[in-house]
Design a protein around this motif. Structure first.
Motif, PDB file in Angstrom:
ATOM      1  N   PHE A 130       6.212 -24.537  62.696  1.00  0.00           N
ATOM      2  CA  PHE A 130       6.849 -24.946  61.355  1.00  0.00           C
ATOM      3  C   PHE A 130       8.187 -25.791  61.514  1.00  0.00           C
ATOM      4  CE2 PHE A 130       4.754 -20.912  60.075  1.00  0.00           C
ATOM      5  CZ  PHE A 130       3.796 -21.445  58.907  1.00  0.00           C
ATOM      6  N   SER A 131       8.452 -26.622  60.599  1.00  0.00           N
ATOM      7  CA  SER A 131       9.589 -27.153  60.557  1.00  0.00           C
ATOM      8  C   SER A 131      10.895 -26.208  60.343  1.00  0.00           C
ATOM      9  CB  SER A 131       9.719 -28.373  59.583  1.00  0.00           C
ATOM     10  OG  SER A 131       9.541 -27.905  58.325  1.00  0.00           O
ATOM     11  N   THR A 132      12.028 -26.541  60.572  1.00  0.00           N
ATOM     12  CA  THR A 132      13.088 -25.543  60.480  1.00  0.00           C
ATOM     13  C   THR A 132      12.978 -25.076  59.038  1.00  0.00           C
ATOM     14  OG1 THR A 132      14.368 -26.780  62.079  1.00  0.00           O
ATOM     15  CG2 THR A 132      15.726 -25.121  60.591  1.00  0.00           C
ATOM     16  N   SER A 133      13.134 -23.757  58.971  1.00  0.00           N
ATOM     17  CA  SER A 133      12.991 -23.166  57.459  1.00  0.00           C
ATOM     18  C   SER A 133      14.167 -22.150  57.018  1.00  0.00           C
ATOM     19  CB  SER A 133      11.592 -22.224  57.543  1.00  0.00           C
ATOM     20  OG  SER A 133      10.759 -23.235  57.984  1.00  0.00           O
ATOM     21  N   SER A 134      14.427 -21.890  55.837  1.00  0.00           N
ATOM     22  CA  SER A 134      15.266 -20.937  55.537  1.00  0.00           C
ATOM     23  C   SER A 134      14.575 -20.299  54.313  1.00  0.00           C
ATOM     24  CB  SER A 134      16.649 -21.691  55.271  1.00  0.00           C
ATOM     25  OG  SER A 134      16.992 -22.267  56.085  1.00  0.00           O
ATOM     26  N   VAL A 135      14.773 -18.872  54.134  1.00  0.00           N
ATOM     27  CA  VAL A 135      14.564 -18.142  53.188  1.00  0.00           C
ATOM     28  C   VAL A 135      15.773 -17.720  52.398  1.00  0.00           C
ATOM     29  CG1 VAL A 135      13.270 -16.250  52.112  1.00  0.00           C
ATOM     30  CG2 VAL A 135      12.659 -17.640  54.158  1.00  0.00           C
ATOM     31  N   VAL A 136      16.002 -18.241  50.843  1.00  0.00           N
ATOM     32  CA  VAL A 136      17.425 -18.045  50.382  1.00  0.00           C
ATOM     33  C   VAL A 136      17.171 -17.558  49.053  1.00  0.00           C
ATOM     34  CG1 VAL A 136      18.388 -19.597  51.818  1.00  0.00           C
ATOM     35  CG2 VAL A 136      17.485 -20.506  49.852  1.00  0.00           C
ATOM     36  N   ASN A 137      18.504 -17.301  48.365  1.00  0.00           N
ATOM     37  CA  ASN A 137      18.158 -16.802  46.797  1.00  0.00           C
ATOM     38  C   ASN A 137      19.487 -17.151  46.090  1.00  0.00           C
ATOM     39  OD1 ASN A 137      20.015 -14.854  47.774  1.00  0.00           O
ATOM     40  ND2 ASN A 137      18.611 -13.135  47.837  1.00  0.00           N
ATOM     41  N   ASN A 138      20.058 -18.248  46.635  1.00  0.00           N
ATOM     42  CA  ASN A 138      21.329 -18.607  45.945  1.00  0.00           C
ATOM     43  C   ASN A 138      21.376 -19.951  46.116  1.00  0.00           C
ATOM     44  OD1 ASN A 138      23.473 -18.569  47.756  1.00  0.00           O
ATOM     45  ND2 ASN A 138      22.665 -16.682  48.139  1.00  0.00           N
ATOM     46  N   ALA A 139      22.206 -20.882  45.213  1.00  0.00           N
ATOM     47  CA  ALA A 139      22.419 -22.111  45.407  1.00  0.00           C
ATOM     48  C   ALA A 139      23.510 -22.472  46.573  1.00  0.00           C
ATOM     49  CB  ALA A 139      22.995 -22.903  43.902  1.00  0.00           C
TER      50      ALA A 139
END
Length: 325
Positions: A130-139
């Motif tokens: 996968f390309s570099t990934s983040s899983v986030v929940n705020n701006a």
């Protein structure tokens, strides 16, 4: 062999896996029964569902009504191709897990539940593709990732939706970026302002933020995998005014065209997924990048047919059944 296939009730047979897979199995001489995911239950300890026999047919023929209640535990294998209503999703997978302890499955329900989304696959060894990934929940977290790579374009997408729903490109300098970020998170500040935080409570959604893969439009392919092998696929051609390669938003197909490195990637993913009881999967690849997994109902058979005129349904079914049994 008796095969139970879980598909949603429809008015007619359409050119999708929901027709191609049971029809291919029927032509191979198997006894095929369709059952509606929305009707699966456990009655007096036995997993049951409303069903109908599949007796062949053609695209456009009326879909028989699934009204006969049966035990799901008398089959040689279960192949589920659809989800139930969202309100029943968690319990559906719990019941499938119970059934999987009594009957073999093409794809292990627990693995599908954990991996058929945009977050679970990040725990696989194949996540390196996968390309570099983040899983986030705020701006603020999204802003931090983007600030660290100010010239990078990103793709923002929800973890659990499909068919290209709510997938956005965040490009440097685009005046829509902040609105797209707010919308993807569920507009938490706006909801609190309009209705009060005490009323709306926690509203931020999780989202997946990935570096955009260059040349995605030019070389994205759906590769259909079964039993650790490449069985077919097609090239995904986005509409002129869209970057997404989904049928539903206007994408078209062409014959599969992948590089040697992409083929190596696909086989690596296929063989790792076998360790999790996944014997049938479609993956999207672009060059040396893995874009997405589809473990429930990947459109590889219909896409391959559209792109090449060749129906690979029976070959796919033979390989998959040999692998899972």
């Amino acid at each position: 062999m008796k095969v139970l296939i879980l598909v949603l009730q429809d008015s007619e047979y359409r050119g999708t896996n929901n027709f191609f897979i049971p029809n291919s199995l029927y032509k191979l001489g198997h006894e095929v029964v369709l059952a509606d995911p929305n009707t699966i239950q456990i009655i007096n300890g036995c997993v049951t569902a409303k069903s109908c026999k599949f007796s062949g047919g053609d695209i456009g023929d009326p879909h028989p009504t699934m009204i006969t209640s049966i035990s799901c535990e008398t089959f040689d294998v279960v192949w589920f191709l659809d989800y139930p209503h969202p309100n029943r999703l968690f319990d559906y997978f719990r019941i499938l897990w119970v059934l999987s302890k009594r009957v073999p499955f093409v794809n292990d329900p627990l693995s599908v539940f954990l991996l058929n989304n945009k977050i679970g696959p990040l725990g696989l060894d194949s996540a390196r593709y996968f390309s570099t990934s983040s899983v986030v929940n705020n701006a603020d977290s999204i802003r931090s990732v983007r600030t660290a790579s100010p010239t990078q374009r990103f793709v923002l997408k929800p973890p659990d939706k499909g068919c290209g729903a709510d997938v956005f490109i965040l490009s440097p300098g685009d005046l829509n970026v902040h609105a797209l970020i707010e919308s993807s998170l569920g507009n938490p500040a706006q909801m609190a302002e309009m209705f009060g935080s005490a009323i709306v409570g926690q509203t931020e959604n999780y989202v997946v933020l990935q570096e955009f893969v260059p040349h995605l439009r030019e070389n994205e392919n759906r590769v259909l995998l079964g039993g650790g092998k490449i069985l077919g696929g097609y090239r995904k051609i986005s509409a002129q005014d869209d970057f997404r390669g989904n049928y539903l938003v206007g994408a078209t197909t062409a014959p599969l065209q992948i590089s040697e490195s992409a083929e190596t990637l696909a086989l690596s993913v296929a063989n790792e997924l076998l360790n999790y009881g996944i014997h049938f999967v479609g993956i999207d690849v672009s060059g040396e990048n893995l874009i997405e997994l589809n473990l429930v109902n990947p459109g590889g058979i219909s896409g391959h047919l559209e792109a090449t005129g060749i129906d690979i349904g029976q070959d796919v079914c033979q390989v998959v059944l040999s692998s899972c049994l």
